[in-house]
Enzyme design. Structure first.
Site, PDB file in Angstrom:
ATOM      1  N   CYS A   8       0.852  -1.194   0.000  1.00 44.50           N
ATOM      2  CA  CYS A   8       0.000   0.000   0.000  1.00 44.50           C
ATOM      3  C   CYS A   8       0.889   1.246   0.000  1.00 44.50           C
ATOM      4  O   CYS A   8       2.112   1.155   0.031  1.00 44.50           O
ATOM      5  CB  CYS A   8      -0.920  -0.018   1.221  1.00 44.50           C
ATOM      6  SG  CYS A   8      -0.057   0.240   2.786  1.00 44.50           S
ATOM      7  N   CYS A  64       3.195   1.359   2.927  1.00 48.52           N
ATOM      8  CA  CYS A  64       4.304   0.410   2.726  1.00 48.52           C
ATOM      9  C   CYS A  64       5.377   1.035   1.836  1.00 48.52           C
ATOM     10  O   CYS A  64       6.580   0.883   2.081  1.00 48.52           O
ATOM     11  CB  CYS A  64       3.804  -0.883   2.092  1.00 48.52           C
ATOM     12  SG  CYS A  64       2.594  -1.793   3.057  1.00 48.52           S
ATOM     13  N   ARG A  77       9.164   1.831   2.676  1.00 45.45           N
ATOM     14  CA  ARG A  77      10.223   1.325   1.800  1.00 45.45           C
ATOM     15  C   ARG A  77      11.216   2.443   1.488  1.00 45.45           C
ATOM     16  O   ARG A  77      12.426   2.235   1.503  1.00 45.45           O
ATOM     17  CB  ARG A  77       9.594   0.795   0.511  1.00 45.45           C
ATOM     18  CG  ARG A  77      10.563   0.162  -0.430  1.00 45.45           C
ATOM     19  CD  ARG A  77       9.848  -0.477  -1.594  1.00 45.45           C
ATOM     20  NE  ARG A  77       9.183  -1.698  -1.151  1.00 45.45           N
ATOM     21  CZ  ARG A  77       8.500  -2.501  -1.937  1.00 45.45           C
ATOM     22  NH1 ARG A  77       8.362  -2.205  -3.216  1.00 45.45           N
ATOM     23  NH2 ARG A  77       7.941  -3.587  -1.468  1.00 45.45           N
ATOM     24  N   CYS A 104      -6.230   5.739   2.650  1.00 46.96           N
ATOM     25  CA  CYS A 104      -4.899   5.923   2.076  1.00 46.96           C
ATOM     26  C   CYS A 104      -5.032   6.179   0.583  1.00 46.96           C
ATOM     27  O   CYS A 104      -5.951   5.702  -0.067  1.00 46.96           O
ATOM     28  CB  CYS A 104      -4.002   4.723   2.359  1.00 46.96           C
ATOM     29  SG  CYS A 104      -4.504   3.178   1.640  1.00 46.96           S
ATOM     30  N   CYS A 121      -4.234  -0.017   2.586  1.00 49.90           N
ATOM     31  CA  CYS A 121      -3.575   0.243   3.868  1.00 49.90           C
ATOM     32  C   CYS A 121      -4.263  -0.450   5.045  1.00 49.90           C
ATOM     33  O   CYS A 121      -3.614  -0.811   6.020  1.00 49.90           O
ATOM     34  CB  CYS A 121      -3.534   1.746   4.151  1.00 49.90           C
ATOM     35  SG  CYS A 121      -2.564   2.694   2.982  1.00 49.90           S
TER      36      CYS A 121
END
Length: 176
Positions: free
Chosen positions: A41, A44, A48, A106, A132
């Site tokens: 998502c 994420c 990252r 999100c 999300c």
């Protein structure tokens, strides 16, 4: 004690260890995405980016730890990445806890700066395709963002300890 910790800051291997730990986490995320089919998502993707920031901090620290500007740049990137990642992971857990709420949603498209559209340049790494609020993986009863709170908490704590030890060593060296 602070001098011993400061020796880690001046040691190239410790900075490479920081970069390697972040690289392992990034490769693990890619395995989850491509090996296990878990869709990342937007939160994420932001986490990252923060992990990649920690990796770059380690590389910069390894290559430039003997120079003050190299250490300062590495510490700055490390601190910003670790603390930002922690805040994003905490927000992500809140989203998952309130998945049915209208107050948490999100985006689908990352909010990267116009001059750095990572999701367009490298969509395989930075394109958000997941939700999300969905918990699609857990380990020992904790979701991925909950584990990322632990990861970023450790990175943030190590950042604070090593920066403090380095600053104290610099101050004590200048007084002597």
């Amino acid at each position: 004690m602070f001098n011993a910790l400061n020796q880690w800051v001046l040691n190239t291997k410790s900075w490479w260890l920081l970069a390697l730990s972040a690289l392992v986490l990034e490769l693990t995320a890619l395995y989850f995405q491509y090996g296990m089919g878990l869709e990342p998502c937007i939160m994420c993707i932001y986490q990252r980016v923060a992990i990649i920031g920690v990796m770059f901090a380690g590389i910069i620290g390894a290559l430039g730890n003997k120079a003050f500007i190299g250490r300062a740049l590495a510490f700055s990137i490390w601190g910003v990445s670790a603390i930002w990642g922690l805040l994003i992971a905490i927000e992500h857990v809140e989203m998952q806890s309130n998945a049915g709420s209208l107050f948490f949603s999100c985006d689908i498209v990352p909010n990267f700066p116009q001059w750095l559209p990572l999701h367009e340049w490298i969509p395989a790494l930075f394109e958000a395709t997941g939700d999300c609020g969905e918990i699609s993986w857990s380990f020992l009863g904790y979701s991925m963002p909950q584990w990322m709170i632990v990861v970023y908490g450790v990175y943030s704590a190590l950042f604070a300890v090593f920066l403090l030890s380095h600053l104290i060593s610099l101050v004590s060296r200048n007084k002597a």
